[in-house]
Design a protein around this motif. Structure first.
Motif, PDB file in Angstrom:
ATOM      1  N   SER A 318       0.822  -1.207   0.000  1.00  0.00           N
ATOM      2  CA  SER A 318       0.000   0.000   0.000  1.00  0.00           C
ATOM      3  C   SER A 318       0.858   1.261   0.000  1.00  0.00           C
ATOM      4  O   SER A 318       0.529   2.257  -0.655  1.00  0.00           O
ATOM      5  CB  SER A 318      -0.925  -0.002   1.218  1.00  0.00           C
ATOM      6  N   ALA A 319       1.991   1.204   0.736  1.00  0.00           N
ATOM      7  CA  ALA A 319       2.846   2.383   0.855  1.00  0.00           C
ATOM      8  C   ALA A 319       3.899   2.472  -0.233  1.00  0.00           C
ATOM      9  O   ALA A 319       4.626   3.475  -0.312  1.00  0.00           O
ATOM     10  CB  ALA A 319       3.525   2.381   2.223  1.00  0.00           C
ATOM     11  N   GLY A 320       4.000   1.430  -1.055  1.00  0.00           N
ATOM     12  CA  GLY A 320       5.035   1.429  -2.079  1.00  0.00           C
ATOM     13  C   GLY A 320       6.431   1.276  -1.518  1.00  0.00           C
ATOM     14  O   GLY A 320       7.401   1.818  -2.051  1.00  0.00           O
ATOM     15  N   GLU A 321       6.556   0.518  -0.418  1.00  0.00           N
ATOM     16  CA  GLU A 321       7.847   0.310   0.234  1.00  0.00           C
ATOM     17  C   GLU A 321       8.336  -1.118  -0.011  1.00  0.00           C
ATOM     18  O   GLU A 321       7.521  -2.031  -0.162  1.00  0.00           O
ATOM     19  CB  GLU A 321       7.748   0.558   1.740  1.00  0.00           C
ATOM     20  N   PRO A 322       9.659  -1.338  -0.010  1.00  0.00           N
ATOM     21  CA  PRO A 322      10.158  -2.695  -0.165  1.00  0.00           C
ATOM     22  C   PRO A 322       9.989  -3.514   1.115  1.00  0.00           C
ATOM     23  O   PRO A 322       9.873  -2.954   2.214  1.00  0.00           O
ATOM     24  CB  PRO A 322      11.638  -2.496  -0.477  1.00  0.00           C
ATOM     25  N   LEU A 323       9.969  -4.807   0.956  1.00  0.00           N
ATOM     26  CA  LEU A 323       9.918  -5.736   2.087  1.00  0.00           C
ATOM     27  C   LEU A 323      10.526  -7.047   1.608  1.00  0.00           C
ATOM     28  O   LEU A 323      10.250  -7.497   0.484  1.00  0.00           O
ATOM     29  CB  LEU A 323       8.482  -5.949   2.557  1.00  0.00           C
ATOM     30  N   THR A 324      11.338  -7.669   2.436  1.00  0.00           N
ATOM     31  CA  THR A 324      11.980  -8.922   2.049  1.00  0.00           C
ATOM     32  C   THR A 324      11.638 -10.025   3.033  1.00  0.00           C
ATOM     33  O   THR A 324      11.611  -9.800   4.260  1.00  0.00           O
ATOM     34  CB  THR A 324      13.509  -8.763   1.973  1.00  0.00           C
ATOM     35  N   VAL A 325      11.369 -11.201   2.499  1.00  0.00           N
ATOM     36  CA  VAL A 325      11.131 -12.409   3.276  1.00  0.00           C
ATOM     37  C   VAL A 325      12.350 -13.316   3.128  1.00  0.00           C
ATOM     38  O   VAL A 325      12.836 -13.548   2.014  1.00  0.00           O
ATOM     39  CB  VAL A 325       9.864 -13.138   2.799  1.00  0.00           C
ATOM     40  N   MET A 326      12.824 -13.799   4.250  1.00  0.00           N
ATOM     41  CA  MET A 326      13.972 -14.694   4.280  1.00  0.00           C
ATOM     42  C   MET A 326      13.535 -16.026   4.887  1.00  0.00           C
ATOM     43  O   MET A 326      12.954 -16.046   5.974  1.00  0.00           O
ATOM     44  CB  MET A 326      15.088 -14.073   5.136  1.00  0.00           C
TER      45      MET A 326
END
Length: 465
Positions: A318-326
Motif C-alpha cells: 500500500s505504501a510502495g515500500e520494499p519488504l523482504t522475506v527470508m
C-alpha cells in the motif's frame, strides 16, 4: 446499572426504601427478610450483588454469600455489601474483617450508595473477565505456578500539605503495618515511573478542599495509573465528594472523620485485590506470549509470524515500500540429530536462533516455522540490503562451532537461505494473505536453489510480482 441485586433486610421499611432507591438502577431487584427467603429468591437468578443487613436473624451476611455461591456452581460469587446501623463503627469493622467487599451505613445518601454499588459491579466484572481469561490460558496448557515471593506493598497518603500528610501517614502506617509515604498534591503529581505506588489514600481531613478531582489526573500518570486509590472526604459535602470519587475511578471512598483503623482494613482489601488482579494480568500476558512463542528458541512461532507477514506485506504494498522475506534452513540437520542425539539438535536450534536475533534489527521479525526452518521478515528492506543481511547471517552461523553442553564436543553447522523481495514499485498488488503466500513460495524456491547449489549460501528471487 444492569444486573440483579438481592436485598436481605429484616426491617420492612428499609426493604421498601432500598427497593425504591435501587429499582431504577438495576435490571432486577430481589428482596428477602432472612437467609431462607434470600436463597429461594436467588435460585432462579443468582445476583451480582448481595446487599445484606449486618444483623440477619438466621445467618451472617458472609455465610449467606457462601451459601448463595454454592447454590449456583459455575457462577462468580456475588459482591457483598453489608448494611450496618448508622454510626456503628464496630459493625463496619466486623463486616470488613469477615470479608465483606463493602460496609455501608444505613441512611447513606442515594448517590453515594449507588456509586458504591457501581464500584462493586465494576470490580466483580473485571475480576470475572480476568479469571475467564486465566481459565482459558490454563485450558491451553500455559498455567504457571504462583510467584513464591511478593515484594512489600508501596503505599502513599496525599493531603493538602506535607505536615498533615506526615501526621496522617504515620497514623495509618501504625494500623497498616507498612510504610506509608506522605505526599502533598505537587509531590503526588510529580511522581516518576520509578516511584510507582500500589495504593494511594487521598484525604481531605479538614473538609476544606476537594480531592476527588485529583483522581483522573492520578489515573493518567504512570506512577499511580494502576494504584488502588482510596478517597477520604470530610465536611458538609463529604458524601457527595465520596460518590464523585468512586464514579471517577477510585476503588473506595469514605465520608466522615479520619479513621485510621477502618482505612487500614479497606486499604488491605484493595491491596489484596490489586495483587490478585496484577497476578492474573501477568499470567495472562505470559500466556499470550507463550501462545505466540516457540518454547525452544524463544522466537515467534508460525501462528504469530504468518499473520504478521500478511499484515506487513499489505502495508508495504500500500505504501510502495520494499519488504523482504527470508527463509533459512539448517544444512544436514538430521545428521546432527543422528550423530549426537536430539538434545544436541535442540542446542543447535537454540544457538542458531540466538545468532539469528543478533544479525537483525529492531522491528524485524524472526520465527521458527518448522523443525529446522526459520522465517525472517525484513520491513523497508530492498533486495541488496537483504542479501547483505543474509550473507552476514550465514557467516555468523558457519564461523563458530556450536558447543554441546555436557559432552565436550562441538559441531559445525551451516545454513542455506532463500530470499524474496517485494520491491518498492509494487504498489497496487493484491494485499494480505495472498501476497504473503506468494512471497513465501518464492523464498522457498530460492531456498531450494541454495540447497541445490551446494548449501551454506544465499539465493534470491528478486521480484514478488
Amino acid at each position: 446499572m444492569t444486573g440483579t441485586i438481592l436485598i436481605v433486610e429484616t426491617a420492612a421499611t428499609r426493604r421498601i426504601a432500598l427497593r425504591a432507591t435501587l429499582g431504577a438502577a438495576f435490571r432486577r431487584v430481589l428482596v428477602a427478610s432472612d437467609a431462607a427467603e434470600a436463597l429461594a429468591a436467588a435460585r432462579a437468578e443468582p445476583p451480582e450483588i448481595l446487599l445484606a443487613a449486618s444483623d440477619l436473624p438466621d445467618t451472617a451476611a458472609s455465610a449467606l454469600r457462601l451459601r448463595l455461591t454454592a447454590q449456583a456452581p459455575g457462577t462468580p460469587p456475588p459482591a457483598l455489601a453489608v448494611l450496618t446501623p448508622p454510626g456503628d463503627r464496630a459493625a463496619r469493622i466486623d463486616a470488613l474483617e469477615a470479608g465483606a467487599d463493602d460496609a455501608i451505613a444505613c441512611g447513606t445518601q442515594g448517590a453515594l450508595l449507588l456509586a458504591r454499588l457501581r464500584r462493586l459491579l465494576r470490580d466483580r466484572e473485571d475480576t470475572a473477565e480476568l479469571r475467564l481469561r486465566e481459565a482459558t490460558r490454563r485450558a491451553l496448557g500455559f498455567a504457571e505456578p504462583p510467584a513464591a515471593f511478593e515484594r512489600p506493598a508501596r503505599a502513599g497518603l496525599l493531603a493538602s500539605d506535607r505536615v498533615t500528610a506526615t501526621r496522617l501517614a504515620d497514623t495509618l502506617a501504625a494500623s497498616l503495618g507498612i510504610h506509608v509515604e506522605p505526599l502533598d498534591r505537587r509531590g503526588a503529581l510529580a511522581l516518576g515511573p520509578e516511584d510507582s505506588l500500589d495504593a494511594l489514600v487521598l484525604t481531605d481531613a479538614s473538609g476544606c478542599a476537594s480531592v476527588a478531582g485529583l483522581v483522573p489526573a492520578l489515573r493518567a500518570q504512570g506512577a499511580t495509573r494502576t494504584a488502588a486509590l482510596l478517597v477520604h472526604a470530610a465536611g458538609a459535602e463529604a458524601e457527595r465528594e465520596a460518590a464523585q470519587a468512586l464514579d471517577l475511578g477510585a476503588q473506595d471512598a469514605l465520608a466522615g472523620p479520619f479513621d485510621a483503623g477502618e482505612l487500614a482494613l479497606r486499604l488491605q482489601a484493595r491491596l489484596a485485590a490489586k495483587r490478585r488482579a496484577d497476578r492474573l494480568r501477568d499470567d495472562l500476558r505470559e500466556g499470550l506470549a507463550a501462545a505466540v512463542t516457540d518454547p525452544l528458541t524463544g522466537l515467534y512461532n508460525r501462528r504469530y509470524a504468518l499473520p504478521q507477514l500478511a499484515r506487513l506485506a499489505a502495508r508495504a504494498a500500500s505504501a510502495g515500500e520494499p519488504l523482504t522475506v527470508m527463509v533459512a534452513d539448517l544444512d544436514h540437520f538430521k545428521a546432527v540429530n543422528d550423530a549426537y542425539g536430539h538434545a544436541a539438535g535442540d542446542t543447535v536450534l537454540a544457538e542458531t536462533a540466538t545468532r539469528l536475533r543478533g544479525a537483525l534489527r529492531e522491528g524485524d521479525i524472526a520465527a521458527r516455522i518448522g523443525g529446522e526452518e526459520f522465517l525472517v521478515v525484513l520491513p523497508a528492506t530492498d533486495a541488496e540490503l537483504a542479501n547483505a543481511v543474509a550473507r552476514r547471517l550465514c557467516g555468523r552461523i558457519a564461523h563458530t562451532p556450536v558447543a554441546l553442553p555436557g559432552r565436550g564436543d562441538e559441531v559445525r553447522v551451516t545454513v542455506s537461505i532463500g530470499l524474496a523481495t517485494l520491491e518498492g514499485d509494487a504498489r497496487g498488488q493484491d494485499a494480505g494473505a495472498s501476497l504473503a503466500d506468494s512471497l513465501l513460495q518464492r523464498a522457498d524456491r530460492a531456498l531450494y536453489g541454495a540447497k541445490s547449489h551446494g548449501r551454506n549460501r544465499v539465493r534470491a528471487h528478486r521480484s514478488a510480482a
